[in-house]
Design a protein around this motif. Structure first.
Motif, PDB file in Angstrom:
ATOM      1  N   ARG A  31       0.829  -1.214   0.000  1.00 16.69           N
ATOM      2  CA  ARG A  31       0.000   0.000   0.000  1.00 16.69           C
ATOM      3  C   ARG A  31       0.858   1.257   0.000  1.00 16.69           C
ATOM      4  O   ARG A  31       0.631   2.173  -0.781  1.00 16.69           O
ATOM      5  CB  ARG A  31      -0.938   0.003   1.206  1.00 16.69           C
ATOM      6  CG  ARG A  31      -2.186  -0.799   1.015  1.00 16.69           C
ATOM      7  CD  ARG A  31      -3.266  -0.457   2.043  1.00 16.69           C
ATOM      8  NE  ARG A  31      -2.805  -0.390   3.415  1.00 16.69           N
ATOM      9  CZ  ARG A  31      -2.779  -1.426   4.259  1.00 16.69           C
ATOM     10  NH1 ARG A  31      -3.190  -2.600   3.868  1.00 16.69           N
ATOM     11  NH2 ARG A  31      -2.353  -1.278   5.496  1.00 16.69           N
ATOM     12  N   TYR A  32       1.862   1.332   0.893  1.00 19.33           N
ATOM     13  CA  TYR A  32       2.628   2.577   0.938  1.00 19.33           C
ATOM     14  C   TYR A  32       3.546   2.719  -0.268  1.00 19.33           C
ATOM     15  O   TYR A  32       3.772   3.826  -0.743  1.00 19.33           O
ATOM     16  CB  TYR A  32       3.335   2.797   2.278  1.00 19.33           C
ATOM     17  CG  TYR A  32       4.506   1.931   2.661  1.00 19.33           C
ATOM     18  CD1 TYR A  32       5.738   2.072   2.052  1.00 19.33           C
ATOM     19  CD2 TYR A  32       4.396   1.018   3.707  1.00 19.33           C
ATOM     20  CE1 TYR A  32       6.825   1.316   2.446  1.00 19.33           C
ATOM     21  CE2 TYR A  32       5.476   0.249   4.113  1.00 19.33           C
ATOM     22  CZ  TYR A  32       6.688   0.402   3.473  1.00 19.33           C
ATOM     23  OH  TYR A  32       7.770  -0.350   3.867  1.00 19.33           O
ATOM     24  N   ALA A  35       1.270   3.972  -3.009  1.00 18.55           N
ATOM     25  CA  ALA A  35       0.987   5.402  -2.832  1.00 18.55           C
ATOM     26  C   ALA A  35       2.172   6.243  -3.305  1.00 18.55           C
ATOM     27  O   ALA A  35       1.994   7.269  -3.964  1.00 18.55           O
ATOM     28  CB  ALA A  35       0.669   5.692  -1.368  1.00 18.55           C
ATOM     29  N   ASN A  38       2.255   6.411  -7.033  1.00 22.51           N
ATOM     30  CA  ASN A  38       1.268   7.368  -7.531  1.00 22.51           C
ATOM     31  C   ASN A  38       1.767   8.803  -7.411  1.00 22.51           C
ATOM     32  O   ASN A  38       1.570   9.617  -8.315  1.00 22.51           O
ATOM     33  CB  ASN A  38      -0.060   7.211  -6.783  1.00 22.51           C
ATOM     34  CG  ASN A  38      -0.791   5.953  -7.189  1.00 22.51           C
ATOM     35  OD1 ASN A  38      -0.577   5.408  -8.273  1.00 22.51           O
ATOM     36  ND2 ASN A  38      -1.657   5.482  -6.315  1.00 22.51           N
ATOM     37  N   TYR A  69       7.765   6.685   4.692  1.00 26.41           N
ATOM     38  CA  TYR A  69       6.482   6.202   5.198  1.00 26.41           C
ATOM     39  C   TYR A  69       6.516   6.422   6.699  1.00 26.41           C
ATOM     40  O   TYR A  69       7.432   5.964   7.378  1.00 26.41           O
ATOM     41  CB  TYR A  69       6.321   4.720   4.854  1.00 26.41           C
ATOM     42  CG  TYR A  69       5.195   4.013   5.556  1.00 26.41           C
ATOM     43  CD1 TYR A  69       3.869   4.337   5.291  1.00 26.41           C
ATOM     44  CD2 TYR A  69       5.453   3.019   6.483  1.00 26.41           C
ATOM     45  CE1 TYR A  69       2.836   3.669   5.926  1.00 26.41           C
ATOM     46  CE2 TYR A  69       4.425   2.346   7.122  1.00 26.41           C
ATOM     47  CZ  TYR A  69       3.118   2.682   6.839  1.00 26.41           C
ATOM     48  OH  TYR A  69       2.097   2.022   7.472  1.00 26.41           O
TER      49      TYR A  69
END
Length: 180
Positions: A31-32, A35, A38, A69
């Motif tokens: 997930r991180y 992100a 993106n 993160y």
């Protein structure tokens, strides 16, 4: 015989628990990193739109591909953030100029800054009232920054007042774009 069966069942339950924790870690990492990919993609797109007649190859510096993160260790996984370190990350209590806002009375309005220089992440204490403690490793007591900076390493913990932020530092690689 019964004790043997109980031991096997306990071992199986323990193995399942370990697998659950590992899969949760892997999905959190995915997930991180997703992100961050993106954010990096958006930076490239923004540059391409502003410079339509130039190639987008190698336009972003090493600092632009360095990400952090941040997970608030005391909020049980609710507060997790991904920032591009090349953009400078201000942390503090003030709501105006900080990217990460901590509602902790022991944290200064502008407490510290995470930034990148030559592909390395640094943390700088902005002369905060209570200082910034960097803790490295499980048994490290940490060291205080007060108006100075130091290299920020992967798995460091930043202690600001009552808040404890766990840090993961990573670079966006080209293979992150192929995950979708």
């Amino acid at each position: 015989m019964i004790i043997f069966v109980i031991c096997i069942i306990a071992a199986a339950v323990g193995a399942v628990a370990v697998l659950c924790v590992l899969s949760r870690r892997n999905s959190e990492e995915a997930r991180y990193k997703g992100a961050a990919a993106n954010i990096y993609r958006d930076k490239l797109l923004k540059w391409s739109l502003m410079n339509p007649y130039q190639s987008a190859e190698n336009v972003l510096s090493a600092d632009d591909s360095l990400f952090v993160y941040i997970k608030n260790a005391r909020s049980k996984g609710k507060h997790q953030y991904v920032f591009c370190v090349g953009d400078k990350v201000y942390i503090g209590r003030g709501r105006n100029d900080n990217q990460l806002i901590l509602s902790d009375p022991l944290v200064s309005e502008k407490h510290c800054l995470i930034y990148a220089e030559n592909g390395t992440a640094y943390i700088y204490d902005l002369n905060s009232g209570n200082g910034t403690v960097i803790k490295r490793g499980r048994f490290d007591k940490g060291f205080m920054l007060s108006g100075s900076s130091c290299v920020l390493e992967d798995n460091d913990e930043i202690i600001l007042g009552e808040s404890c932020l766990k840090i993961k530092i990573f670079k966006v690689e080209a293979d992150l774009f192929d995950q979708r």
